[in-house]
Scaffold this motif. Structure first.
Motif, PDB file in Angstrom:
ATOM      1  N   LYS A  44       0.826  -1.207   0.000  1.00  0.00           N
ATOM      2  CA  LYS A  44       0.000   0.000   0.000  1.00  0.00           C
ATOM      3  C   LYS A  44       0.859   1.256   0.000  1.00  0.00           C
ATOM      4  O   LYS A  44       0.628   2.188  -0.777  1.00  0.00           O
ATOM      5  CB  LYS A  44      -0.929  -0.027   1.219  1.00  0.00           C
ATOM      6  CG  LYS A  44      -1.836   1.157   1.352  1.00  0.00           C
ATOM      7  CD  LYS A  44      -2.681   1.036   2.613  1.00  0.00           C
ATOM      8  CE  LYS A  44      -3.385   2.330   2.921  1.00  0.00           C
ATOM      9  NZ  LYS A  44      -4.072   2.299   4.195  1.00  0.00           N
ATOM     10  N   GLN A  45       1.857   1.298   0.868  1.00  0.00           N
ATOM     11  CA  GLN A  45       2.735   2.471   0.952  1.00  0.00           C
ATOM     12  C   GLN A  45       3.549   2.660  -0.332  1.00  0.00           C
ATOM     13  O   GLN A  45       3.694   3.781  -0.824  1.00  0.00           O
ATOM     14  CB  GLN A  45       3.675   2.340   2.150  1.00  0.00           C
ATOM     15  CG  GLN A  45       2.973   2.471   3.478  1.00  0.00           C
ATOM     16  CD  GLN A  45       3.928   2.252   4.643  1.00  0.00           C
ATOM     17  OE1 GLN A  45       5.140   2.195   4.484  1.00  0.00           O
ATOM     18  NE2 GLN A  45       3.363   2.113   5.831  1.00  0.00           N
ATOM     19  N   GLU A  48       1.329   3.957  -3.095  1.00  0.00           N
ATOM     20  CA  GLU A  48       1.017   5.377  -2.873  1.00  0.00           C
ATOM     21  C   GLU A  48       2.194   6.253  -3.307  1.00  0.00           C
ATOM     22  O   GLU A  48       2.012   7.258  -3.992  1.00  0.00           O
ATOM     23  CB  GLU A  48       0.688   5.606  -1.401  1.00  0.00           C
ATOM     24  CG  GLU A  48       0.228   7.008  -1.088  1.00  0.00           C
ATOM     25  CD  GLU A  48      -0.163   7.152   0.374  1.00  0.00           C
ATOM     26  OE1 GLU A  48       0.340   8.087   1.013  1.00  0.00           O
ATOM     27  OE2 GLU A  48      -0.954   6.322   0.862  1.00  0.00           O
ATOM     28  N   SER A  51       2.379   6.148  -7.110  1.00  0.00           N
ATOM     29  CA  SER A  51       1.304   6.948  -7.699  1.00  0.00           C
ATOM     30  C   SER A  51       1.639   8.432  -7.670  1.00  0.00           C
ATOM     31  O   SER A  51       1.483   9.145  -8.678  1.00  0.00           O
ATOM     32  CB  SER A  51       0.001   6.678  -6.943  1.00  0.00           C
ATOM     33  OG  SER A  51      -1.020   7.533  -7.388  1.00  0.00           O
TER      34      SER A  51
END
Length: 189
Positions: A44-45, A48, A51
């Motif tokens: 997830k990190q 992110e 992105s």
């Protein structure tokens, strides 16, 4: 009823074995869940960070001179953050030992794509290097893709949830359906 001590010992041993087996099962299951949670949080990190970085790279490709400095600053910040995901590589040749710890050794290839992009966008004629910028961004994304292995992740999620969260169709599959083919063929002309 006459119960001898060996029967009691066997009964207690059986209960102990059962309790130990159940405890081991729950320990392994909980450990697997913890590993999955850690990997999931890291994924997830990293996604992110990726992105935010790609957003800056895309904006830089079409930026005007007035917001270029802000975007370059943001890209530099993303590179610095990326050092925590992709630390420098030590090849035991002493390269960079005079630098602070985070900068010793050789920069990871994933970050090199970003540093090269930064240097490219920092040029006055950066628009002349649009194709280079696209290639660097794709290589950057491909490195992240290789690390996160989204196909394997989707298969793991399917194993855990009995649901596959992606389609295995391509646009040609979509067009092979007669109604869709008619609509898109009609709009082509």
């Amino acid at each position: 009823m006459n119960i001898d001590s060996s029967a009691i010992a066997n009964f207690i041993s059986g209960i102990s074995l059962t309790v130990s087996t159940v405890t081991l099962y729950f320990f392994i299951r909980d450990r697997s869940k913890q590993k999955y949670a850690i990997a999931n949080e890291y994924t997830k990190q990293l996604l992110e960070w990726h992105s935010m970085t790609v957003e800056v790279l895309i904006k830089l490709r079409s930026c005007s001179a007035e917001n270029k400095e802000d975007l370059l600053s943001r890209l530099s910040t993303q590179i610095e953050k990326g050092r925590f995901y992709f630390p420098n590589i030590n090849k035991d040749d002493g390269f960079g030992l005079e630098k602070p710890t985070a900068y010793q050794g050789y920069r990871n290839l994933t970050l090199d794509f970003l540093v090269y992009s930064y240097n490219l966008f920092n040029k006055k004629n950066c628009q002349d290097f649009h194709d280079h910028a696209v290639i660097l961004q794709r290589e950057f994304t491909s490195n992240i893709f290789q690390i996160l292995r989204p196909k394997e992740l989707l298969n793991e999620i399917k194993f855990l949830t009995d649901k596959f969260y992606a389609s295995n169709e391509i646009f040609e599959d979509f067009l092979s359906k007669e109604a869709n083919a008619q609509i898109f063929t009609h709009h082509k002309s």
